[in-house]
Motif scaffolding. Structure first.
Motif: not given
Length: 304
Positions: A174-178, A195-196, A202-205, A225-226
């Motif tokens: 969801a974070a990545s898509q947004i 935990d990231v 997806h760390a950057g997103a 994240p998971s």
């Protein structure tokens, strides 16, 4: 993440040894996503027993320790615990053993239902696999042991660890898509979430959406994240991300109470034409969000 979709499980269970059965009580309020799924993506490390890296038995030991169960350290030693179970009678939580070296038990995983297992495997780390994978795991299967047993209700809850992330959206997805939809700068891969790691896909997103207050972590400083995300939770995230306001008459759904924290967000999302619910007056606020639904919501927001 406010994981209201999960019920507290593992309130109690029976421990098995090779000679007798003992009663034991697991930690209360334990959630599956905080036992097995929370470790998804952690790298494989030979001899690893911490979140910096797990080997296969280090992972199973950690998960069961979280549930109040002590396992032996190695896969071979864990095979000496519990009661043997036929492959046709596998239940969620059973330990599965494999011969990957040609010289006896060398790998262990946790059965999570529907033919799936979660384990720490070389080159992939903690991840899901098919127990009967014809290309590898199926031919190397040795047997299973039951070190804990759960009633039908508890098993239903445990199976939620087997969320198919090819169908359902994780918080990271969801974070990545947004971040992509908003054209956010994702070059900075450092965040405050413990935990990231910067090396995470997806760390950057995640860092980008967190910086804008679109997503928050939990009380322990984790982003999780998971973990899956519910439709109610994504409603709040999208309202914040796209700066939405009520676009007209308040929209209500039969399963979203007026006093619910999600009410205003779901109503705003609906008033902007992003969702119509299920067509029968319900929104499905506690249902897990599907990837196709996430993409549809974002596409509708972008076309406004």
């Amino acid at each position: 993440m406010n994981k209201k979709w999960l019920l507290p499980i593992f309130a109690s269970f029976m421990l098995f040894s090779t000679t007798h059965i003992d009663s034991a009580e697991a930690a209360t309020k334990t959630e599956v996503t905080d036992t097995a799924s929370k470790y998804l993506g952690i790298p494989y490390k030979y001899g690893g027993t911490t979140t910096s890296g797990f080997d296969c038995s280090g992972f199973t030991s950690q998960v069961f320790a979280d549930l109040g169960i002590t396992l032996n350290r190695t896969s071979g030693a864990q095979y000496q615990q519990g009661t043997a179970v036929a492959k046709s009678d596998l239940q969620v939580g059973d330990l599965l053993f494999f011969n990957t070296s040609g010289s006896g038990i060398s790998h262990v995983s946790i059965y999570i239902g529907d033919g799936k297992m979660i384990h720490s495997q070389t080159n992939q780390g903690v991840s899901y696999s098919n127990v009967n994978d014809p290309y590898y795991w199926g031919s190397r299967y040795v047997g299973a042991k039951r070190v804990a047993t759960f009633d039908a209700e508890q098993q239903a809850e445990v199976k939620k660890v087997a969320v198919d992330f090819t169908v359902y959206a994780s918080r990271a997805e969801a974070a990545s898509q947004i971040a992509k939809a908003l054209n956010l700068d994702t070059s900075n891969k450092n965040s405050d979430f413990i935990d990231v790691k910067p090396t995470y896909e997806h760390a950057g997103a995640i860092a980008a959406v967190a910086k804008l207050g679109i997503f928050e972590g939990d009380a322990n400083g984790k982003f999780n994240p998971s973990s899956p995300i519910t439709r109610a939770q994504i409603a709040k995230v999208l309202v914040i991300a796209f700066g939405l306001e009520n676009a007209g008459q308040e929209v209500t759904f039969s399963d979203v109470p007026q006093d619910s924290w999600a009410n205003q967000y779901v109503s705003i999302l609906a008033s902007n034409g992003v969702t119509n619910g299920d067509g029968n007056g319900s929104f499905g606020m506690d249902e897990l969000l599907k990837i196709k639904e996430l993409k549809m919501f974002i596409e509708r927001l972008q076309s406004r």
